[in-house]
Design an enzyme around this catalytic site. Structure first.
Site, mmCIF file in Angstrom:
data_model
loop_
_atom_site.group_PDB
_atom_site.id
_atom_site.type_symbol
_atom_site.label_atom_id
_atom_site.label_comp_id
_atom_site.label_asym_id
_atom_site.label_seq_id
_atom_site.Cartn_x
_atom_site.Cartn_y
_atom_site.Cartn_z
ATOM 1 N N ASN A 34 0.140 4.685 -10.289
ATOM 2 C CA ASN A 34 1.129 4.576 -9.217
ATOM 3 C C ASN A 34 1.608 3.125 -9.080
ATOM 4 O OD1 ASN A 34 0.310 7.222 -8.809
ATOM 5 N ND2 ASN A 34 -0.854 6.773 -6.949
ATOM 6 N N ARG A 167 -14.012 4.088 -3.186
ATOM 7 C CA ARG A 167 -14.105 5.521 -2.933
ATOM 8 C C ARG A 167 -15.574 5.916 -3.052
ATOM 9 N NH1 ARG A 167 -10.130 4.158 -1.275
ATOM 10 N NH2 ARG A 167 -7.992 4.893 -1.611
ATOM 11 N N LYS A 224 -4.505 -5.533 2.903
ATOM 12 C CA LYS A 224 -3.661 -4.484 3.466
ATOM 13 C C LYS A 224 -4.407 -3.801 4.608
ATOM 14 C CE LYS A 224 -3.454 -2.219 -0.461
ATOM 15 N NZ LYS A 224 -4.300 -3.039 -1.374
ATOM 16 N N GLY A 256 -0.302 2.473 -0.524
ATOM 17 C CA GLY A 256 -0.979 1.223 -0.841
ATOM 18 C C GLY A 256 -0.796 0.816 -2.292
ATOM 19 N N ASP A 257 -0.803 1.790 -3.202
ATOM 20 C CA ASP A 257 -0.587 1.503 -4.616
ATOM 21 C C ASP A 257 0.803 0.914 -4.832
ATOM 22 O OD1 ASP A 257 -3.066 2.792 -5.006
ATOM 23 O OD2 ASP A 257 -2.081 4.720 -5.336
#
Length: 306
Positions: A34, A167, A224, A256-257
């Site tokens: 992405n 993650r 972020k 975010g990507d």
């Protein structure tokens, strides 16, 4: 030799996004892909390479063809006989998404299986980008191979950017993730963490705490924080840049990507960190107004230049 390409390392998966009833739309996406998608849209004059490993099944062939159709190569990424891509499905509640994954034996887990091919894919790149998910899908030996290749590319002149992108489900333990991500930060020039991830992984109390901790390991940090301002720490100074509010987001997948892609494209083009963050926020705001992780190139360019 001049460096002029953009390489992103990781796992691109089959994406199933829910439509209406029993209908699903199939595409290809994944965190590092992405980001490369946005980078390529915003830096079209620099060759784009997605560094991974692929299967020899029809879905892998379709994936590589999709990349090529959009001007993205795969370098010397290995093709693994009998392997196939991972898959995930997105379900939405309003604009908020949830993911279900099938990826345990994905081909991308073997992206460092050929060290020479990996090193070749990273040659002559202006930018090399990877993430904590890239690290998490590899075993310890493969992570060592990957970080060695990234360090060599950096020594040869590549700018290295890294998003910790924690993650928990992908890691055997919190401690294993902490160790691997800290090691990766030591070979990067720009860190692009997300504050809730860092709070969960390292116990940071504030974005400022995250920036201070990461600033000891790398020179430029952009924290972020969703719809909250991004915090930039570089060259001994810090500042915040407000996010762009979207009143009615459609799908937050890939926001975010895409911020990362917008930020890195701006930095490669010579923009200062604060201006790069402003442009990145606009790109992220555009992405949450379309379904799926990949917005049309024209949409990304219009947001970046607005």
């Amino acid at each position: 030799m001049a460096v002029n390409g953009i390489a992103s390392i990781g796992e691109c998966m089959i994406e199933l996004s829910g439509q209406t009833g029993a209908n699903w739309r199939m595409g290809f996406a994944g965190d590092t892909f992405n980001t490369l998608w946005a980078l390529h849209a915003l830096s079209p004059d620099q060759p784009a390479t997605y560094v991974s490993a692929f299967g020899d099944d029809p879905f892998s062939r379709d994936q590589i063809a999709f990349f090529a159709g959009n001007g993205i190569g795969v370098g010397n990424s290995p093709v693994i006989a009998g392997a196939r891509p991972g898959l995930y499905a997105i379900t939405l509640t309003g604009a908020e998404r949830a993911f279900t994954y099938w990826r345990g034996d994905a081909a991308a887990r073997q992206l460092a299986s050929d060290p020479a091919a990996l090193a070749k894919s990273l040659e002559n790149q202006a930018l090399v980008y990877f993430s904590g998910i890239t690290l998490a899908i590899l075993d310890a030996a493969a992570r060592k191979t990957l970080l060695s290749a990234v360090a060599s590319a950096r020594k040869a002149g590549s700018l290295v950017a890294f998003d910790p992108n924690y993650r928990p489900r992908l890691w055997p333990s919190r401690e294993a993730a902490q160790a691997a991500i800290t090691e990766a930060l030591q070979v990067c020039d720009i860190a692009l963490p997300t504050f809730p991830d860092e709070q969960m992984l390292f116990g940071d109390e504030t974005p400022e705490g995250t920036a201070k901790r990461l600033g000891k390991l790398t020179g430029e940090v952009v924290v972020k924080n969703g719809e909250q301002p991004a915090l930039i720490a570089a060259s001994g100074a810090s500042q915040t840049v407000d996010a762009v509010h979207v009143a009615a987001p459609v799908d937050t997948t890939g926001a975010g990507d895409s911020f990362n892609g917008g930020y890195l494209a701006a930095r490669l083009a010579g923009h200062a960190p604060a201006d790069a963050a402003r442009r990145a926020h606009k790109v992220a705001a555009a992405v949450v107004q379309v379904r799926g992780a990949l917005a049309p190139f024209e949409t990304l360019r219009a947001a970046f230049d607005s």
